[in-house]
Write an enzyme that holds these catalytic residues in place. Structure first.
Site, PDB file in Angstrom:
ATOM      1  N   GLN A 231      -6.753   5.082  -6.006  1.00 52.90           N
ATOM      2  CA  GLN A 231      -5.588   4.817  -6.658  1.00 52.90           C
ATOM      3  C   GLN A 231      -5.635   2.642  -6.770  1.00 52.90           C
ATOM      4  O   GLN A 231      -5.243   2.217  -6.824  1.00 52.90           O
ATOM      5  CB  GLN A 231      -6.086   4.003  -4.691  1.00 52.90           C
ATOM      6  CG  GLN A 231      -4.747   4.583  -3.427  1.00 52.90           C
ATOM      7  CD  GLN A 231      -4.725   4.380  -2.280  1.00 52.90           C
ATOM      8  OE1 GLN A 231      -5.242   5.293  -1.648  1.00 52.90           O
ATOM      9  NE2 GLN A 231      -4.531   3.280  -2.147  1.00 52.90           N
ATOM     10  N   ARG A 378      -2.775   2.759   5.518  1.00 52.51           N
ATOM     11  CA  ARG A 378      -1.429   1.727   5.902  1.00 52.51           C
ATOM     12  C   ARG A 378      -1.461   0.518   6.698  1.00 52.51           C
ATOM     13  O   ARG A 378      -0.884   0.978   7.495  1.00 52.51           O
ATOM     14  CB  ARG A 378       0.016   2.279   5.981  1.00 52.51           C
ATOM     15  CG  ARG A 378       0.490   3.139   4.857  1.00 52.51           C
ATOM     16  CD  ARG A 378       2.013   3.865   4.955  1.00 52.51           C
ATOM     17  NE  ARG A 378       3.381   2.861   4.227  1.00 52.51           N
ATOM     18  CZ  ARG A 378       4.483   3.656   3.798  1.00 52.51           C
ATOM     19  NH1 ARG A 378       4.267   4.618   4.440  1.00 52.51           N
ATOM     20  NH2 ARG A 378       5.192   3.449   2.974  1.00 52.51           N
ATOM     21  N   CYS A 379      -2.878   0.126   6.339  1.00 51.04           N
ATOM     22  CA  CYS A 379      -3.713  -0.863   7.330  1.00 51.04           C
ATOM     23  C   CYS A 379      -3.442  -2.275   7.132  1.00 51.04           C
ATOM     24  O   CYS A 379      -3.689  -2.968   7.621  1.00 51.04           O
ATOM     25  CB  CYS A 379      -5.036  -0.403   7.509  1.00 51.04           C
ATOM     26  SG  CYS A 379      -5.941  -0.408   5.914  1.00 51.04           S
ATOM     27  N   GLU A 752       3.263  -2.178   3.682  1.00 46.88           N
ATOM     28  CA  GLU A 752       2.395  -1.761   4.963  1.00 46.88           C
ATOM     29  C   GLU A 752       3.028  -2.214   6.076  1.00 46.88           C
ATOM     30  O   GLU A 752       2.512  -1.914   7.305  1.00 46.88           O
ATOM     31  CB  GLU A 752       0.839  -2.091   4.835  1.00 46.88           C
ATOM     32  CG  GLU A 752       0.328  -1.281   4.068  1.00 46.88           C
ATOM     33  CD  GLU A 752      -1.546  -2.055   2.930  1.00 46.88           C
ATOM     34  OE1 GLU A 752      -0.727  -2.941   3.018  1.00 46.88           O
ATOM     35  OE2 GLU A 752      -2.125  -1.007   3.760  1.00 46.88           O
TER      36      GLU A 752
HETATM   37  N1  MCN Z   1       9.042  -3.628  -3.270  1.00 45.14           N
HETATM   38  C1  MCN Z   1       9.713  -4.638  -3.596  1.00 45.14           C
HETATM   39  N2  MCN Z   1      10.185  -5.356  -3.466  1.00 45.14           N
HETATM   40  C2  MCN Z   1       9.345  -5.955  -2.803  1.00 45.14           C
HETATM   41  C3  MCN Z   1       8.346  -5.537  -2.304  1.00 45.14           C
HETATM   42  C4  MCN Z   1       8.197  -4.656  -2.734  1.00 45.14           C
HETATM   43  O1  MCN Z   1      11.189  -4.008  -4.154  1.00 45.14           O
HETATM   44  N3  MCN Z   1       9.782  -7.642  -2.373  1.00 45.14           N
HETATM   45  C5  MCN Z   1       8.415  -2.453  -3.544  1.00 45.14           C
HETATM   46  C6  MCN Z   1       7.982  -2.239  -5.189  1.00 45.14           C
HETATM   47  O2  MCN Z   1       7.956  -2.529  -6.202  1.00 45.14           O
HETATM   48  C7  MCN Z   1       6.950  -0.679  -4.665  1.00 45.14           C
HETATM   49  C8  MCN Z   1       7.282  -0.430  -3.407  1.00 45.14           C
HETATM   50  O3  MCN Z   1       7.970  -1.622  -2.641  1.00 45.14           O
HETATM   51  O4  MCN Z   1       8.154   0.385  -5.603  1.00 45.14           O
HETATM   52  C9  MCN Z   1       5.474  -1.031  -2.349  1.00 45.14           C
HETATM   53  O5  MCN Z   1       5.638  -2.414  -2.741  1.00 45.14           O
HETATM   54  P1  MCN Z   1       4.031  -3.230  -2.133  1.00 45.14           P
HETATM   55  O6  MCN Z   1       4.390  -3.574  -1.578  1.00 45.14           O
HETATM   56  O7  MCN Z   1       3.546  -3.377  -3.229  1.00 45.14           O
HETATM   57  O8  MCN Z   1       3.278  -1.609  -1.901  1.00 45.14           O
HETATM   58  P2  MCN Z   1       2.423  -0.848  -3.140  1.00 45.14           P
HETATM   59  O9  MCN Z   1       2.826  -0.813  -3.963  1.00 45.14           O
HETATM   60  O10 MCN Z   1       1.003  -2.028  -3.828  1.00 45.14           O
HETATM   61  O11 MCN Z   1       1.533  -0.125  -2.547  1.00 45.14           O
HETATM   62  C10 MCN Z   1       0.560   0.117  -1.262  1.00 45.14           C
HETATM   63  C11 MCN Z   1       1.311   0.295   0.213  1.00 45.14           C
HETATM   64  C12 MCN Z   1       0.352   0.617   0.479  1.00 45.14           C
HETATM   65  S1  MCN Z   1      -0.971  -0.273   0.309  1.00 45.14           S
HETATM   66  C13 MCN Z   1      -0.288   2.106   1.477  1.00 45.14           C
HETATM   67  S2  MCN Z   1      -1.476   2.529   2.253  1.00 45.14           S
HETATM   68  C14 MCN Z   1       1.230   2.664   1.042  1.00 45.14           C
HETATM   69  C15 MCN Z   1       2.552   2.244   0.971  1.00 45.14           C
HETATM   70  O12 MCN Z   1       1.973   1.085  -0.064  1.00 45.14           O
HETATM   71  N4  MCN Z   1       1.219   4.038   0.692  1.00 45.14           N
HETATM   72  C16 MCN Z   1       1.914   4.599   0.658  1.00 45.14           C
HETATM   73  N5  MCN Z   1       3.561   3.418   0.706  1.00 45.14           N
HETATM   74  C17 MCN Z   1       3.384   4.195  -0.032  1.00 45.14           C
HETATM   75  N6  MCN Z   1       3.983   5.240  -0.062  1.00 45.14           N
HETATM   76  C18 MCN Z   1       4.086   6.422  -0.726  1.00 45.14           C
HETATM   77  N7  MCN Z   1       5.300   6.683  -1.155  1.00 45.14           N
HETATM   78  N8  MCN Z   1       3.174   6.990  -0.837  1.00 45.14           N
HETATM   79  C19 MCN Z   1       1.415   6.491  -0.449  1.00 45.14           C
HETATM   80  O13 MCN Z   1       0.371   6.625  -0.326  1.00 45.14           O
HETATM   81 CU1  CUN Z   2      -5.101   0.033   4.368  1.00 43.44          CU
HETATM   82  S1  CUN Z   2      -4.451   1.770   3.208  1.00 43.44           S
HETATM   83 MO1  CUN Z   2      -3.311   0.781   1.168  1.00 43.44          MO
HETATM   84  O1  CUN Z   2      -4.298  -0.164   2.133  1.00 43.44           O
HETATM   85  O2  CUN Z   2      -3.655   2.361  -0.081  1.00 43.44           O
END
Ligand code: MCN
Ligand code: CUN
Length: 798
Positions: A231, A378-379, A752
């Protein structure tokens, strides 16, 4: 970060038909995923590739007396058998964890948890490697194991970490936050106080794809390429280089398609180090890939917090203080993957969505003979635990005061006009409107109707009771800023690099790494929005440290808050340069060039018909560039966020509890989320659905269990239950939009939120069904037998 037209407008952004902000663009990556063309680590096959299988300890606590490799080495196809001694010759016997502890790569002396890595067999194919692993003979002197944190801290508990010089017991650290005196005072003076003990059980992220790697040392270039389930490829490269001594520019980490991470793929694991070491020594590519049970039993678990929560309030329900004390099981090594200055992660956001005068939290962490880990699944770095604590406690208080749980929340919410808001434990909430989200959820859930129905069932002594649970959670995601958040010393910024080609399409490279979240689509949408390009003309690359800009990776829902911001800023830099090219092409002064977000075109002020598209500008940048500018059209941004983002939501769960069987049925599941401005509503909805399913898994079935000998009895999919489509109800999702004031496109993270927010709503619902009989808590996972016991204790069982 400045944007001349104020950025996308949350009220009317509709992507302008080009797939920008707010459009439900179909996920670009899905074509290859649903046609079987994904490329995961285990799909990588290299000529001459060897396979690594790990010999694991059957005991939780044992001294290794002797390892006999000979029978394994006799096997046709076994190339090498490695032990700690072999690794020590290359100074690789131990590796640092992300929390400044030192973990054995292969057991040096003493096994500290069941299935710990004792030796490794390298063979020409995977089956031979596995046969070889069975033929490695290890003599153990079995020691008494310590399984729970409570046992670990008993005076006569066996010492687990006897290799550490100053370690006299199993205690790791104490941590506290808030003003103890002020909080104690509030509790003394309060009309009402409530207390509840609750356990957030050990969970595992259990992504579909387990962890693994293919390490390939190239003796011609003195360079190692490691395809890794990662990651955080860049951070892993730096650590890899530091541990191995191979210079960083001679280390290439590639994270190909990742089949789910959920936090499991943030830490570094012994298997990676062994495979890399073997590849260097044998000068051949080496693959290591976990099996399911190895994944669940040995790699980054989640939670395992034993929490006491207390609230102090006035008799009309104004919460004055919150207090908590936690006993944390960190396993055999302190290997938590979180910003290093936060030993308990972001647990200290336990005041939640409420304006609480005084707060104090304390925590003790202990070593046990169980697998290391702590932050995953997802924490948001333990916001899960914090939200569970406060949202459960608010329900306990509502019962004590005989108040409606929606009403008590409304009374205590941080008011919408109080943002930016500083909490009693020092968090700076950027924006929020909690009442609006709750009102929306109440309406969608038909709350009053179900309260009525609940009363009716009680009066009629019906077989099935109705319970209504609420959770109005606040998240904190998007670490940095770098000054307060770092991983192994590296500041938590992130990055974007945009290159526009002569023919008008573009490549965006980012420092984050999708694991299924859809970045190839949503990050392209940000560029489409900010440059007026069509989303189809932008491709997104990530996960290759040789070509992508340095970033800290994807976890803690930081991609949108940090790399999403970097992408917007980089796109705006490109836009600025595009203006000078537009001026040259349109024969106007640069100051007179305006960009129109709606049409995506650049035009001369006051003369909208004298306009030019980004495609024409791209051509100009390479074929007719202004002499005052360098040729080309590209920009890079490294973004250090000024502050984190605080998404929030209100979830309402309505359950039917069967008084004969203890079974829980979901009647209705409403989720209202606010993640600021939304990039792709469909991707967000997908994130919410998946996360709610995992919240149901958490509340109802998932648990990594151990017996008293430290045997992991919940370490495979027969015993670690994941929810399937059968257990998942229909979700009704809604949203509100409260933009983040400091984020360039007003977006907050969301990945998360559903897993952080939903478990307390579900537990609150089950408790609510029995609240009239005095039940205040049911432990997770709420299996039918546990629920039935609670019913029985309350005199409600039929
Ligand atoms: N998004 C959006 N508009 C927003 C916020 C987010 O369209 N205002 C979209 C983003 O562009 C992205 C998605 O939603 O495509 C998730 O965005 P974000 O909240 O920024 O999270 P991350 O991309 O950093 O993803 C990490 C988060 C974590 S920490 C875990 S744990 C988790 C999760 O995402 N693991 C996942 N969702 C998951 N989903 C899948 N399919 N697989 C994982 O391993
Ligand atoms: Cu705590 S699980 Mo996600 O932050 O990769």
């Amino acid at each position: 970060q400045h944007d001349d037209d104020g950025g996308p407008d949350p009220e009317k952004h509709c992507g302008h038909g080009r797939g920008g902000m707010g459009e439900e663009v179909k996920r670009k990556e899905d074509k290859r995923f649903i046609t079987g063309r994904g490329n995961y680590v285990d799909d990588i096959k290299k000529p001459g590739m060897l396979h690594c299988e790990i010999v694991r300890s059957p005991h939780a606590h044992a001294r290794v007396e002797d390892i006999d490799k000979s029978r394994a080495l006799d096997l046709d196809g076994v190339v090498a058998v490695l032990t700690a001694e072999d690794l020590a010759a290359h100074e690789l016997a131990t590796m640092p964890t992300l929390m400044d502890d030192t973990q054995d790569v292969l057991v040096n002396d003493k096994v500290k948890f069941q299935s710990q890595e004792v030796a490794a067999v390298i063979a020409t194919d995977r089956y031979v490697a596995k046969d070889g692993a069975e033929k490695v003979e290890v003599d153990y002197e079995v020691l008494d194991p310590v399984v729970t944190a409570e046992e670990a801290l008993e005076a006569d508990a066996p010492l687990i970490r006897d290799e550490l010089e100053d370690q006299e017991d199993n205690h790791i650290f104490d941590w506290d936050v808030g003003d103890k005196e002020a909080t104690d005072e509030v509790f003394e003076e309060a009309d009402v106080t409530v207390e509840e003990q609750m356990e957030y059980q050990r969970l595992h992220p259990a992504p579909i794809e387990t962890c693994g790697c293919v390490a390939d040392w190239d003796p011609g270039k003195d360079k190692i390429t490691v395809h890794l389930t990662s990651q955080a490829p860049h951070a892993h490269r730096t650590l890899f280089s530091q541990v191995s001594g191979i210079p960083e520019h001679k280390v290439r980490i590639v994270s190909p398609d990742v089949g789910g991470g959920f936090g499991n793929k943030v830490p570094i694991y012994p298997g990676y180090v062994v495979a890399a070491a073997a590849s260097v020594v044998l000068e051949q590519p080496v693959k290591w890939m976990e099996e399911r049970s190895e994944n669940i039993q040995t790699t980054g678990f989640a939670r395992d917090y034993d929490m006491t929560g207390e609230l102090a309030a006035t008799e009309d329900g104004i919460i004055k203080g919150v207090r908590t004390d936690v006993l944390a099981n960190h396993g055999a090594y302190n290997a938590v993957a979180q910003p290093s200055k936060f030993p308990a992660g972001f647990f200290n956001i336990f005041t939640g969505s409420y304006d609480i005068e005084a707060a104090y939290g304390s925590l003790t962490a202990a070593f046990t003979n169980t697998a290391p880990g702590g932050v995953a699944y997802r924490c948001s770095f333990r916001v899960t635990e914090a939200v569970y604590l406060i949202e459960r406690m608010v329900k306990v208080l509502a019962q004590e005061l005989d108040m409606d749980p929606a009403e008590i929340r409304r009374k205590n919410f941080i008011p919408a006009d109080a943002f930016p808001y500083e909490s009693a434990t020092g968090w700076n909430y950027d924006s929020g409107d909690y009442e609006k989200a709750l009102d929306k959820a109440l309406e969608m859930a038909d709350y009053d109707h179900y309260r009525e129905e609940q009363r009716r069932r009680i009066e009629e002594d019906a077989d099935k009771l109705i319970g209504i649970g609420i959770s109005s959670f606040t998240e904190v995601v998007g670490a940095g800023p770098g000054k307060s958040c770092d991983i192994a010393g590296i500041e938590m910024f992130d990055s974007a690099d945009i290159r526009v080609n002569p023919t008008g399409n573009a490549v965006l490279r980012v420092g984050v790494q999708t694991q299924g979240q859809g970045h190839e689509t949503t990050f392209a949408q940000i560029v489409a929005e900010e440059l007026g390009m069509d989303v189809e003309n932008i491709s997104v690359e990530h996960g290759d440290t040789d070509t992508d800009p340095y970033g800290l990776g994807t976890y803690g829902s930081r991609s949108t808050p940090v790399a999403g911001a970097a992408t917007a800023v980089a796109a705006r830099k490109v836009r600025e340069k595009a203006k000078s090219i537009a001026a040259n092409e349109l024969e106007a002064a640069e100051e007179d060039i305006e960009w129109d977000r709606e049409s995506g075109e650049f035009h001369v002020a006051g003369a909208p018909d004298r306009s030019i598209t980004i495609t024409e500008i791209a051509a100009g940048a390479y074929m007719n560039h202004p002499t005052s500018e360098e040729p080309g059209l590209e920009a890079v941004n490294y973004y250090d966020p000024p502050e984190m983002t605080y998404p929030f939501g209100s979830y309402i769960v309505i359950v039917e509890v069967d008084r004969e069987t203890g079974e829980v049925d979901f009647e209705k599941f409403v989720a209202v989320d606010d993640c600021g401005n939304r990039i792709n509503p469909m991707v967000i909805e997908g994130q919410i659905h998946g996360g709610l399913a995992q919240g149901i898994g958490t509340a109802m079935m998932e648990h990594v269990t151990y017996d008293e000998n430290g045997n992991c009895t919940g370490g495979d999919f027969m015993n670690y239950l994941l929810p399937t489509a059968n257990e998942i109800p229909n979700f009704e999702t809604g949203y509100t939009v409260t933009p983040s004031p400091h984020h360039p496109i007003g977006a907050k993270g969301v990945g998360e939120s559903p897993t952080v927010g939903s478990p307390p709503a579900i537990v609150n619902a089950v408790v609510d069904a029995m609240a009239h009989a005095g039940t205040t808590h049911v432990e997770m996972p709420m299996t039918p037998d546990r629920v039935w016991e609670a019913l029985d204790e309350a005199g409600l069982a039929h």
